[in-house]
Design a protein around this motif. Structure first.
Motif, PDB file in Angstrom:
ATOM      1  N   SER A  37     -21.758 -56.547 -26.433  1.00 49.60           N
ATOM      2  CA  SER A  37     -22.009 -56.565 -27.873  1.00 49.60           C
ATOM      3  C   SER A  37     -22.894 -57.760 -28.190  1.00 49.60           C
ATOM      4  CB  SER A  37     -20.697 -56.637 -28.650  1.00 49.60           C
ATOM      5  OG  SER A  37     -19.987 -57.803 -28.308  1.00 49.60           O
ATOM      6  N   VAL A  38     -23.782 -57.570 -29.152  1.00 52.78           N
ATOM      7  CA  VAL A  38     -24.716 -58.618 -29.545  1.00 52.78           C
ATOM      8  C   VAL A  38     -24.109 -59.405 -30.691  1.00 52.78           C
ATOM      9  CG1 VAL A  38     -27.007 -59.082 -30.499  1.00 52.78           C
ATOM     10  CG2 VAL A  38     -26.707 -57.263 -28.816  1.00 52.78           C
ATOM     11  N   ASN A  39     -24.012 -60.727 -30.521  1.00 61.61           N
ATOM     12  CA  ASN A  39     -23.579 -61.599 -31.608  1.00 61.61           C
ATOM     13  C   ASN A  39     -24.723 -61.831 -32.583  1.00 61.61           C
ATOM     14  OD1 ASN A  39     -20.965 -61.924 -30.532  1.00 61.61           O
ATOM     15  ND2 ASN A  39     -21.712 -63.521 -29.172  1.00 61.61           N
ATOM     16  N   PHE A  40     -25.902 -62.182 -32.032  1.00 62.42           N
ATOM     17  CA  PHE A  40     -27.100 -62.346 -32.852  1.00 62.42           C
ATOM     18  C   PHE A  40     -28.329 -62.371 -31.955  1.00 62.42           C
ATOM     19  CE2 PHE A  40     -25.713 -66.711 -31.977  1.00 62.42           C
ATOM     20  CZ  PHE A  40     -26.871 -67.288 -31.480  1.00 62.42           C
ATOM     21  N   ILE A  41     -29.478 -62.144 -32.587  1.00 60.72           N
ATOM     22  CA  ILE A  41     -30.778 -62.284 -31.937  1.00 60.72           C
ATOM     23  C   ILE A  41     -31.599 -63.192 -32.842  1.00 60.72           C
ATOM     24  CG2 ILE A  41     -32.890 -61.135 -31.186  1.00 60.72           C
ATOM     25  CD1 ILE A  41     -31.201 -58.642 -30.588  1.00 60.72           C
TER      26      ILE A  41
END
Length: 157
Positions: A37-41
């Motif tokens: 899962s991506v926390n942020f980019i």
């Protein structure tokens, strides 16, 4: 003296905070299984959504992610960066950092249920100004399953 140091610290935080931005992303369209899962980019330097990328410049794309419980270990990863032009994915010109473990700061094999930070340089060598979607995909080479797949809007200026 304390007030001056506090003002300096706040000013530095504002300047640093303005240099990068959590860009708005969406999961890739279609049937993309993801093992993280991506926390942020972040794109740095960038101060607006969509990010305005100046031709001839280099930006740093930073991804904060967490692996899921499966697979047990991920030994090798490949990064794919495409511009989506009229619905057609075209490899991002000048992107040469495909080995995520070797080129981007990930320490492979990745373990399950762990947080990682991943950074890649993004060269902007497009000959034209265009607003496009960037598709960022990191693939587990052993299973061909996407570790992550996200899309973000950018403006090449």
């Amino acid at each position: 003296m304390k007030v001056q140091l506090l003002a300096l610290a706040v000013g530095a935080t504002l300047v640093i905070g303005a240099a990068s931005l959590h860009v708005k992303t969406i999961p890739c369209k279609g049937d993309h299984v993801e093992a993280a899962s991506v926390n942020f980019i972040d794109i740095s330097p960038c101060t607006e959504n969509p990010c305005a990328l100046k031709r001839g410049s280099t930006y740093e794309l930073t991804i904060s992610l967490e692996t899921g419980p499966e697979p047990a270990e991920i030994p090798k990863l490949t990064t794919h960066v495409d511009a989506i032009i009229h619905g057609i994915p075209i490899p991002w010109p000048g992107f040469n950092y495909t080995d995520a473990c070797k080129d981007c700061g990930l320490s492979c094999p990745l373990s399950p249920n762990k947080a990682y930070s991943y950074a890649i340089p993004l060269n902007v060598i497009s000959p034209i100004a265009i607003e496009t979607v960037v598709k960022l995909r990191i693939e587990d080479d052993t299973t061909n399953v996407n570790l992550l797949c996200n899309e973000l809007q950018v403006k090449v200026v």
